[in-house]
Write an enzyme that holds these catalytic residues in place. Structure first.
Site, PDB file in Angstrom:
ATOM      1  N   THR A   1       9.982  -8.174 -11.959  1.00 34.30           N
ATOM      2  CA  THR A   1       9.257  -9.424 -12.156  1.00 34.30           C
ATOM      3  C   THR A   1       8.144  -9.526 -11.124  1.00 34.30           C
ATOM      4  O   THR A   1       8.352  -9.275  -9.935  1.00 34.30           O
ATOM      5  CB  THR A   1      10.227 -10.620 -12.029  1.00 34.30           C
TER       6      THR A   1
ATOM      7  N   SER B   1      -4.202  -2.734  -0.236  1.00 32.14           N
ATOM      8  CA  SER B   1      -3.107  -3.585   0.232  1.00 32.14           C
ATOM      9  C   SER B   1      -3.660  -4.935   0.649  1.00 32.14           C
ATOM     10  O   SER B   1      -4.742  -5.015   1.239  1.00 32.14           O
ATOM     11  CB  SER B   1      -2.408  -2.905   1.414  1.00 32.14           C
ATOM     12  N   ALA B   2      -2.922  -6.018   0.367  1.00 29.41           N
ATOM     13  CA  ALA B   2      -3.449  -7.370   0.618  1.00 29.41           C
ATOM     14  C   ALA B   2      -3.473  -7.754   2.092  1.00 29.41           C
ATOM     15  O   ALA B   2      -4.396  -8.412   2.556  1.00 29.41           O
ATOM     16  CB  ALA B   2      -2.620  -8.402  -0.160  1.00 29.41           C
ATOM     17  N   HIS B   3      -2.447  -7.330   2.850  1.00 33.20           N
ATOM     18  CA  HIS B   3      -2.336  -7.869   4.221  1.00 33.20           C
ATOM     19  C   HIS B   3      -3.321  -7.266   5.210  1.00 33.20           C
ATOM     20  O   HIS B   3      -3.399  -7.707   6.350  1.00 33.20           O
ATOM     21  CB  HIS B   3      -0.892  -7.761   4.732  1.00 33.20           C
TER      22      HIS B   3
ATOM     23  N   ASN C   1      -6.981   4.770   9.527  1.00 33.90           N
ATOM     24  CA  ASN C   1      -6.525   3.548  10.191  1.00 33.90           C
ATOM     25  C   ASN C   1      -6.569   3.633  11.710  1.00 33.90           C
ATOM     26  O   ASN C   1      -6.669   2.627  12.386  1.00 33.90           O
ATOM     27  CB  ASN C   1      -5.116   3.186   9.730  1.00 33.90           C
TER      28      ASN C   1
ATOM     29  N   GLY D   1       0.841  -1.188   0.000  1.00 30.51           N
ATOM     30  CA  GLY D   1       0.000   0.000   0.000  1.00 30.51           C
ATOM     31  C   GLY D   1       0.879   1.241   0.000  1.00 30.51           C
ATOM     32  O   GLY D   1       0.603   2.218  -0.710  1.00 30.51           O
ATOM     33  N   SER D   2       1.946   1.187   0.754  1.00 30.36           N
ATOM     34  CA  SER D   2       2.867   2.329   0.819  1.00 30.36           C
ATOM     35  C   SER D   2       3.422   2.662  -0.566  1.00 30.36           C
ATOM     36  O   SER D   2       3.503   3.837  -0.940  1.00 30.36           O
ATOM     37  CB  SER D   2       4.029   2.025   1.766  1.00 30.36           C
TER      38      SER D   2
ATOM     39  N   CYS E   1       5.804   5.239  19.300  1.00 25.09           N
ATOM     40  CA  CYS E   1       6.792   4.733  20.258  1.00 25.09           C
ATOM     41  C   CYS E   1       7.818   3.855  19.568  1.00 25.09           C
ATOM     42  O   CYS E   1       8.940   3.711  20.024  1.00 25.09           O
ATOM     43  CB  CYS E   1       6.120   3.968  21.389  1.00 25.09           C
TER      44      CYS E   1
ATOM     45  N   GLN F   1      -7.548   0.877   4.269  1.00 25.74           N
ATOM     46  CA  GLN F   1      -8.394   0.409   5.388  1.00 25.74           C
ATOM     47  C   GLN F   1      -9.837   0.168   4.974  1.00 25.74           C
ATOM     48  O   GLN F   1     -10.537  -0.623   5.608  1.00 25.74           O
ATOM     49  CB  GLN F   1      -8.367   1.420   6.533  1.00 25.74           C
TER      50      GLN F   1
HETATM   51  C1  LIG Z   1      -1.483  -0.202   6.369  1.00 22.84           C
HETATM   52  C2  LIG Z   1      -1.807   1.060   5.674  1.00 22.84           C
HETATM   53  C3  LIG Z   1      -1.007   1.531   4.624  1.00 22.84           C
HETATM   54  C4  LIG Z   1       0.268   0.853   4.201  1.00 22.84           C
HETATM   55  O1  LIG Z   1       0.059  -0.363   3.556  1.00 22.84           O
HETATM   56  P1  LIG Z   1       1.306  -1.382   3.465  1.00 22.84           P
HETATM   57  O2  LIG Z   1       0.849  -2.423   2.512  1.00 22.84           O
HETATM   58  O3  LIG Z   1       1.508  -1.899   4.857  1.00 22.84           O
HETATM   59  O4  LIG Z   1       2.463  -0.603   2.974  1.00 22.84           O
HETATM   60  C5  LIG Z   1      -1.388   2.689   3.989  1.00 22.84           C
HETATM   61  N1  LIG Z   1      -2.494   3.354   4.360  1.00 22.84           N
HETATM   62  C6  LIG Z   1      -3.282   2.942   5.355  1.00 22.84           C
HETATM   63  C7  LIG Z   1      -4.500   3.716   5.695  1.00 22.84           C
HETATM   64  C8  LIG Z   1      -2.962   1.787   6.050  1.00 22.84           C
HETATM   65  O5  LIG Z   1      -3.737   1.389   7.060  1.00 22.84           O
END
Ligand SMILES: *Cc1c(COP(=O)(O)O)cnc(C)c1O
Length: 394
Positions: free
Chosen positions: A244, A206-208, A158, A72-73, A332, A186
């Site tokens: 790739t 983002s997948a995770h 988030n 996502g970043s 932190c 999110q």
């Molecule tokens: C987690 C998150 C990201 C970053 O996604 P990653 O795949 O971990 O780099 C970006 N924006 C929001 C709002 C998120 O919660």
């Protein structure tokens, strides 16, 4: 109550969906390079394009409008870097409007990229938010000039879960001749998303965060919008993101999306019920609490709460001893104890921001989890308050 492990940090990351795990195991042996023309390559290409179609369909886009990225970043970095690029002789054919408009509550990957672009000569305007975390549409309208290339407003926050009115934002942005990006990391898979209904030009996922693997995401780029890659090299992703393809990650993202398609609607209702029970229980059992974020336009998964006279970090550590995982918004991890930039942006007093934790629910949480938290949390807050030199029960 006997010890149990309760994971309430699903906005940070989520466990793999069991069916995603199965699909990954099946795809593990497919090692071909999707760019190769032989059977090995064609098989891998098939996997990648099947996933692209799923992601595209789920958000109402065309497959060619979906670019797989490394996170996502990365998706967010890509949009701001290309849209804010001040290089007049850059190879991309877009108009060089280098003013970026974004908000004060974005994820660090938007805020830090904005800062970096400022260092390179772009101008950046930051929209503030109200007490519930919403931007002002009037302030948005006033901030866009004829030099504004892109406006980037996150769909759901988030930390506090506040959901912005992206449709209304898109209308204003387009009236003023700029393009709209939304960080939907999110929101995606939690609330329905259709890129045409929303009217966005770019959208990041983002997948995770949706029970898929880490290190893979997707960027929607509306057809016809000028684009220039962040990662240069080969012709992968139609020349828009070299390298790739992360075949296995992409397969995982595709399957995670397929599972969201099946489960999202029912899950949203169930999780909203868990959150309501958690919120009501906290209000009943613990004095001097306040809830952060929007009361209704909020992700069903996210509950951000402040406890007067208790540090968020202490609460987190005591809960961890009981097997309960939550988070605080403070940085932190970076060694600073600054309170959450999101809570401060909403005008939350510093003391209250320090005493906040985020509990984010997911598909594995149950009512038993909620009962366990409600059994442990009051005692923890009580003990921390007893040790506090500043807290006196109101
Ligand atoms: C987690 C998150 C990201 C970053 O996604 P990653 O795949 O971990 O780099 C970006 N924006 C929001 C709002 C998120 O919660």
């Amino acid at each position: 109550m006997s010890h149990r492990d309760v994971y309430l940090d699903n906005n940070a990351t989520t466990p793999l969906h069991p069916e995603v795990k199965e699909t990954l195991a099946e795809a593990m042996d497919c090692f071909g390079n999707p760019s190769s023309m032989h059977a090995y390559g064609r098989k891998a290409r098939g996997y990648v394009e099947e996933a692209r179609e799923r992601v595209a369909t789920f958000m109402g886009a065309l497959p060619e409008e979906v670019i797989f990225v490394g996170s996502g970043s990365e998706g967010n970095n890509t949009v701001l870097s290309i849209m804010g690029c001040p290089a007049a002789n850059c190879a991309c054919d877009r108009e060089h409007k280098t003013h970026i408009v974004t908000t004060t509550i974005e994820h660090p990957c938007i805020l830090e990229t904005s800062k970096c672009m400022q260092g390179r000569g772009s101008r950046v305007s930051y929209l503030g938010v109200d007490r519930q975390g919403k931007i002002s549409l009037d302030e948005l309208r006033d901030s866009i000039t004829d030099q504004t290339g892109v406006v980037s407003v996150m769909m759901a926050n988030n930390e506090i879960g506040t959901v912005q009115d992206i449709e209304a934002i898109a209308r204003i942005v387009h009236e003023k001749g700029a393009l709209l990006h939304t960080d939907a990391v999110q929101a995606f898979g939690k609330i329905p998303i259709n890129v045409h209904d929303l009217g966005v030009d770019f959208l990041t996922v983002s997948a995770h965060k949706i029970y898929g693997p880490k290190g893979v995401g997707a960027l929607y780029v509306r057809r016809g919008v000028p684009f220039c890659p962040l990662v240069h090299g080969g012709h992968q992703e139609r020349g828009r993101r070299a390298g790739t393809e992360n075949t296995l990650g992409i397969v995982g993202l595709g399957k995670a999306v397929a599972m969201r398609e099946r489960e999202m609607a029912d899950e949203a209702v169930r999780i909203a019920g868990l959150k309501e029970a958690l919120k009501t229980g906290i209000e009943e059992k613990i004095p001097d609490v306040s809830f952060n974020g929007h009361p209704t336009d909020c992700l069903a998964s996210t509950l951000n709460v402040s406890f007067a006279g208790a540090e968020g970090e202490s609460i987190l550590l005591y809960l961890d001893l009981e097997g309960i995982a939550v988070s605080t918004g403070s940085a932190c991890a970076s060694g600073s104890l600054d309170p959450s930039h999101v809570l401060l942006a909403t005008g939350t007093p510093v003391e209250q921001a320090h005493g906040s934790i985020r509990m984010s629910l997911g598909r594995e949480n149950t009512m038993e989890d909620v009962a366990y938290v409600l059994d442990k949390l009051p005692g923890i807050i009580g003990r921390i308050r007893d040790m506090s030199t500043v807290y006196t029960r109101r």
